[in-house]
Structures are given as structure tokens and as C-alpha cells.
Scaffold this motif. Structure first.
Motif, PDB file in Angstrom:
ATOM      1  N   ILE A 126       0.717  -1.061  -0.061  1.00  0.00           N
ATOM      2  CA  ILE A 126      -0.040  -0.137  -0.083  1.00  0.00           C
ATOM      3  C   ILE A 126       0.963   1.415   0.018  1.00  0.00           C
ATOM      4  O   ILE A 126       1.865   1.114   0.746  1.00  0.00           O
ATOM      5  CB  ILE A 126      -1.048   0.080   1.203  1.00  0.00           C
ATOM      6  N   SER A 127       0.566   2.307  -0.896  1.00  0.00           N
ATOM      7  CA  SER A 127       1.402   3.348  -0.889  1.00  0.00           C
ATOM      8  C   SER A 127       0.724   4.590  -0.304  1.00  0.00           C
ATOM      9  O   SER A 127       0.175   5.441  -1.006  1.00  0.00           O
ATOM     10  CB  SER A 127       2.024   3.551  -2.468  1.00  0.00           C
ATOM     11  N   PRO A 128       0.872   4.941   0.782  1.00  0.00           N
ATOM     12  CA  PRO A 128       0.553   6.069   1.588  1.00  0.00           C
ATOM     13  C   PRO A 128       1.299   7.475   0.953  1.00  0.00           C
ATOM     14  O   PRO A 128       2.701   7.098   0.999  1.00  0.00           O
ATOM     15  CB  PRO A 128       0.562   6.212   3.005  1.00  0.00           C
ATOM     16  N   PHE A 129       0.981   8.603   0.498  1.00  0.00           N
ATOM     17  CA  PHE A 129       1.573   9.646   0.145  1.00  0.00           C
ATOM     18  C   PHE A 129       2.003  10.742   1.334  1.00  0.00           C
ATOM     19  O   PHE A 129       0.885  11.458   1.537  1.00  0.00           O
ATOM     20  CB  PHE A 129       0.924  10.196  -1.203  1.00  0.00           C
ATOM     21  N   ILE A 130       3.197  10.566   1.847  1.00  0.00           N
ATOM     22  CA  ILE A 130       3.399  11.737   2.780  1.00  0.00           C
ATOM     23  C   ILE A 130       3.390  12.972   2.310  1.00  0.00           C
ATOM     24  O   ILE A 130       2.755  13.861   2.872  1.00  0.00           O
ATOM     25  CB  ILE A 130       4.641  11.004   3.595  1.00  0.00           C
ATOM     26  N   GLY A 131       4.260  13.000   1.718  1.00  0.00           N
ATOM     27  CA  GLY A 131       4.596  14.527   1.170  1.00  0.00           C
ATOM     28  C   GLY A 131       3.462  15.487   0.584  1.00  0.00           C
ATOM     29  O   GLY A 131       3.193  16.533   0.968  1.00  0.00           O
ATOM     30  N   ARG A 132       2.449  14.439  -0.227  1.00  0.00           N
ATOM     31  CA  ARG A 132       1.309  15.416  -0.740  1.00  0.00           C
ATOM     32  C   ARG A 132       0.257  15.640   0.437  1.00  0.00           C
ATOM     33  O   ARG A 132      -0.336  16.689   0.357  1.00  0.00           O
ATOM     34  CB  ARG A 132       0.617  14.480  -1.754  1.00  0.00           C
ATOM     35  N   LEU A 133       0.502  14.836   1.504  1.00  0.00           N
ATOM     36  CA  LEU A 133      -0.423  15.224   2.778  1.00  0.00           C
ATOM     37  C   LEU A 133      -0.122  16.508   3.201  1.00  0.00           C
ATOM     38  O   LEU A 133      -0.746  17.187   3.540  1.00  0.00           O
ATOM     39  CB  LEU A 133      -0.821  13.901   3.366  1.00  0.00           C
ATOM     40  N   ASP A 134       1.216  16.176   3.635  1.00  0.00           N
ATOM     41  CA  ASP A 134       1.942  17.403   4.193  1.00  0.00           C
ATOM     42  C   ASP A 134       1.677  18.653   3.543  1.00  0.00           C
ATOM     43  O   ASP A 134       1.359  19.610   4.175  1.00  0.00           O
ATOM     44  CB  ASP A 134       3.655  17.277   4.150  1.00  0.00           C
ATOM     45  N   GLU A 157      -0.737  -8.770   5.985  1.00  0.00           N
ATOM     46  CA  GLU A 157       0.575  -8.861   5.561  1.00  0.00           C
ATOM     47  C   GLU A 157       1.060  -7.662   4.376  1.00  0.00           C
ATOM     48  O   GLU A 157       2.022  -7.883   3.862  1.00  0.00           O
ATOM     49  CB  GLU A 157       0.558 -10.165   5.027  1.00  0.00           C
ATOM     50  N   THR A 158      -0.146  -7.047   4.044  1.00  0.00           N
ATOM     51  CA  THR A 158       0.167  -6.094   3.143  1.00  0.00           C
ATOM     52  C   THR A 158       1.468  -5.098   3.502  1.00  0.00           C
ATOM     53  O   THR A 158       1.223  -4.540   4.665  1.00  0.00           O
ATOM     54  CB  THR A 158      -0.882  -5.180   2.636  1.00  0.00           C
ATOM     55  N   GLU A 159       2.295  -5.031   2.767  1.00  0.00           N
ATOM     56  CA  GLU A 159       3.444  -3.843   3.377  1.00  0.00           C
ATOM     57  C   GLU A 159       3.338  -2.559   3.069  1.00  0.00           C
ATOM     58  O   GLU A 159       2.643  -2.068   2.170  1.00  0.00           O
ATOM     59  CB  GLU A 159       4.773  -4.296   2.423  1.00  0.00           C
ATOM     60  N   ILE A 160       3.479  -1.584   4.151  1.00  0.00           N
ATOM     61  CA  ILE A 160       3.501  -0.150   4.056  1.00  0.00           C
ATOM     62  C   ILE A 160       4.594   0.198   3.261  1.00  0.00           C
ATOM     63  O   ILE A 160       5.605   0.194   3.658  1.00  0.00           O
ATOM     64  CB  ILE A 160       3.400   0.469   5.380  1.00  0.00           C
ATOM     65  N   LEU A 161       4.271   0.762   2.247  1.00  0.00           N
ATOM     66  CA  LEU A 161       5.326   1.319   1.247  1.00  0.00           C
ATOM     67  C   LEU A 161       5.107   2.872   1.320  1.00  0.00           C
ATOM     68  O   LEU A 161       4.322   3.515   0.670  1.00  0.00           O
ATOM     69  CB  LEU A 161       5.094   0.889  -0.167  1.00  0.00           C
ATOM     70  N   ALA A 162       5.846   3.478   2.271  1.00  0.00           N
ATOM     71  CA  ALA A 162       5.855   5.138   2.348  1.00  0.00           C
ATOM     72  C   ALA A 162       6.422   5.777   1.345  1.00  0.00           C
ATOM     73  O   ALA A 162       7.385   5.462   0.765  1.00  0.00           O
ATOM     74  CB  ALA A 162       6.832   5.432   3.645  1.00  0.00           C
ATOM     75  N   ALA A 179       7.565   1.395   8.996  1.00  0.00           N
ATOM     76  CA  ALA A 179       6.977   1.104   7.555  1.00  0.00           C
ATOM     77  C   ALA A 179       7.672   0.110   7.182  1.00  0.00           C
ATOM     78  O   ALA A 179       9.164   0.265   7.308  1.00  0.00           O
ATOM     79  CB  ALA A 179       7.074   2.322   6.713  1.00  0.00           C
ATOM     80  N   ASP A 180       7.002  -0.710   6.337  1.00  0.00           N
ATOM     81  CA  ASP A 180       8.114  -1.702   5.743  1.00  0.00           C
ATOM     82  C   ASP A 180       9.111  -1.599   4.852  1.00  0.00           C
ATOM     83  O   ASP A 180      10.258  -2.006   4.476  1.00  0.00           O
ATOM     84  CB  ASP A 180       7.183  -3.119   5.019  1.00  0.00           C
ATOM     85  N   VAL A 181       8.485  -0.244   3.911  1.00  0.00           N
ATOM     86  CA  VAL A 181       9.361   0.145   2.843  1.00  0.00           C
ATOM     87  C   VAL A 181       9.349   1.642   2.479  1.00  0.00           C
ATOM     88  O   VAL A 181       8.353   2.162   3.069  1.00  0.00           O
ATOM     89  CB  VAL A 181       8.998  -0.407   1.256  1.00  0.00           C
ATOM     90  N   ALA A 182      10.464   2.128   2.107  1.00  0.00           N
ATOM     91  CA  ALA A 182      10.351   3.553   1.933  1.00  0.00           C
ATOM     92  C   ALA A 182      10.676   3.628   0.300  1.00  0.00           C
ATOM     93  O   ALA A 182      11.510   3.133  -0.124  1.00  0.00           O
ATOM     94  CB  ALA A 182      11.354   4.448   2.526  1.00  0.00           C
ATOM     95  N   THR A 183       9.896   4.270  -0.545  1.00  0.00           N
ATOM     96  CA  THR A 183      10.204   4.705  -2.063  1.00  0.00           C
ATOM     97  C   THR A 183      10.737   6.201  -1.922  1.00  0.00           C
ATOM     98  O   THR A 183      10.090   7.130  -1.540  1.00  0.00           O
ATOM     99  CB  THR A 183       9.218   4.475  -2.868  1.00  0.00           C
ATOM    100  N   ILE A 184      12.126   6.331  -2.360  1.00  0.00           N
ATOM    101  CA  ILE A 184      12.740   7.444  -2.123  1.00  0.00           C
ATOM    102  C   ILE A 184      13.223   8.262  -3.609  1.00  0.00           C
ATOM    103  O   ILE A 184      13.960   7.267  -4.108  1.00  0.00           O
ATOM    104  CB  ILE A 184      14.035   7.223  -1.018  1.00  0.00           C
TER     105      ILE A 184
END
Ligand code: E4P
Length: 217
Positions: A126-134, A157-162, A179-184
Motif C-alpha cells: 500500500i502506498s500512502p503519500f506522505i509529502g502530498r498530505l504535508d 501482511e500488506t507491506e506499508i510502502l511510504a 513502515a516496511d518500505v520507503a520509496t525514495i
């Protein structure tokens, strides 16, 4: 925490992969536009470089067409992860694709309840969008924490992909929450190594070493 790089720039991906820092890649239509490449051609090239999941996003919004596009993307390589919008049609496609053995990444997530739906649809990520919320005056990191709690409450078991990460601090806080993953973005990924005291300390060690007149080996 796994690190994905958020880009479709093959040169950047190759460089970070050679450093041993990459667990995967995420792309989206805007990143494909920025790369100026054909989606199938560039995605294939990325999949050949990186062993981990490479997210390629569908652009259709209606179930049947999403499934048609997903079939095309899935044929590119074995490590393709189908990226789907957080809509009812996207969730229906997520359920069908995960049941069929595909990796899926549900994108454009802005709330814990949306993330709950994606987990129920069997999403791999699951990809929650941090920057766009900020950017909108909300606290993106609070959503990451809420999703972590919801998923842990029920053992999803869904991985949290920040995603939509804009700073080194975003990476640190997402890691602290679990968070399980960060996409940077590439520049932020490289900036993780930076600390002024590291630079200063290294400069001092090298200067002192030169004064010893010694050589190792
Ligand atoms: C990755 O999966 C997302 O598409 C990406 O992180 C969005 O980032 P942005 O908000 O900086 O465009």
C-alpha cells in the motif's frame, strides 16, 4: 526497512543498484513522462537491472481496461509489480491480480481506511503519500502510524510502502514508525549518508594519516 527508488531514470537506478542499496523501484506516469521513454521499453530495462519488485502503473480507470493493461505490464518481466489506483475498480483488479499470483501496489492512498480496503483486497504493497498530505497542511506521517496500527491489529501482511517522500527526516520517521518500505527519490536516498561530522572527521583522519608518512599494504 526496504529501500525502493522512486524514479524511471535508468542511469540513477543502475548507480544505486551498483551501490547495493536497492530493494526495488517505483514508477508512475509522471516519472515516465520525466524520463521521456516508452513505458514498456524503460520498464523492461529497469527490471533487468534490479532483482526486486518494479512497480509499473496502469492508466485505465475501469476494471476491464485495468485488467487488460495489467496483463500487458505483467508480461514485461517476472519482477513487475502492478500499480493500481485506490478506487473501487482498482481494488477489484487488485483482488483478481493477487489471486492470480501477481504482486500489486495500491497507490494514491491518503487515509488508514483506504489502506484497510487495499489490505482486504490482498495488496502486496500500500502506498500512502506522505509529502502530498504535508503539502495540504495535514500530517502525512500520522497516516503511516495509523496504517501500521490497523495492519498490526488484524495481522494484515500488506507491506506499508511510504511514498511521496521529500526529505531525510521523512525516511527516519517512517522507519521509526515501522513502515516496511520507503520509496525514495534518488537525491534523497544519496543524502541519507550525509552528516557534517562524518565529513569533518574523515578530513581530520586523512590529514593526520598523511603526517605519519605511512601506507597500508
Ligand atoms: C510512488 O510510488 C509515488 O508515485 C511517488 O512517491 C509520488 O511522489 P510525489 O508526490 O513526489 O509525486
Amino acid at each position: 526497512m526496504k529501500f525502493f527508488v522512486d524514479t524511471a531514470d535508468v542511469k540513477e537506478i543502475r548507480e544505486l543498484n551498483d551501490l547495493g542499496l536497492l530493494d526495488g523501484v517505483t514508477t508512475n506516469p509522471s516519472l515516465i513522462l520525466k524520463a521521456g521513454r516508452d513505458i514498456k521499453e524503460v520498464t523492461k530495462e529497469i527490471c533487468d537491472i534490479v532483482d526486486g519488485p518494479v512497480s509499473a502503473e496502469v492508466t485505465a480507470t475501469e476494471y476491464a481496461e485495468i485488467m487488460r493493461e495489467a496483463a500487458v505490464l505483467a508480461k514485461i518481466a517476472d519482477n513487475i509489480c502492478i500499480k493500481l489506483p485506490l478506487t473501487l475498480d482498482g481494488l477489484k483488479a487488485c483482488k483478481a491480480l493477487t489471486s492470480d499470483g501477481h504482486q500489486t501496489n495500491v497507490t494514491l492512498c491518503f487515509s488508514a481506511t483506504q489502506a484497510l480496503l487495499a489490505a482486504k483486497a490482498g495488496a502486496t504493497f500500500i502506498s500512502p503519500f506522505i509529502g502530498r498530505l504535508d503539502d495540504m497542511g495535514f500530517d502525512g506521517m500520522e497516516v503511516i502510524a495509523e496504517i501500521r496500527q490497523v495492519y498490526d491489529n488484524y495481522g494484515f501482511e500488506t507491506e506499508i510502502l511510504a511514498a511521496s517522500i521529500r526529505s531525510v527526516d521523512h525516511v527516519k520517521r517512517a522507519a521509526l514508525i515501522g513502515a516496511d518500505v520507503a520509496t525514495i527519490p534518488p537525491a534523497t536516498l544519496k543524502a541519507l549518508v550525509k552528516h557534517p561530522l562524518t565529513d569533518k572527521g574523515l578530513e581530520q583522519f586523512l590529514a593526520d594519516w598523511a603526517k605519519t608518512g605511512q601506507k597500508i599494504g
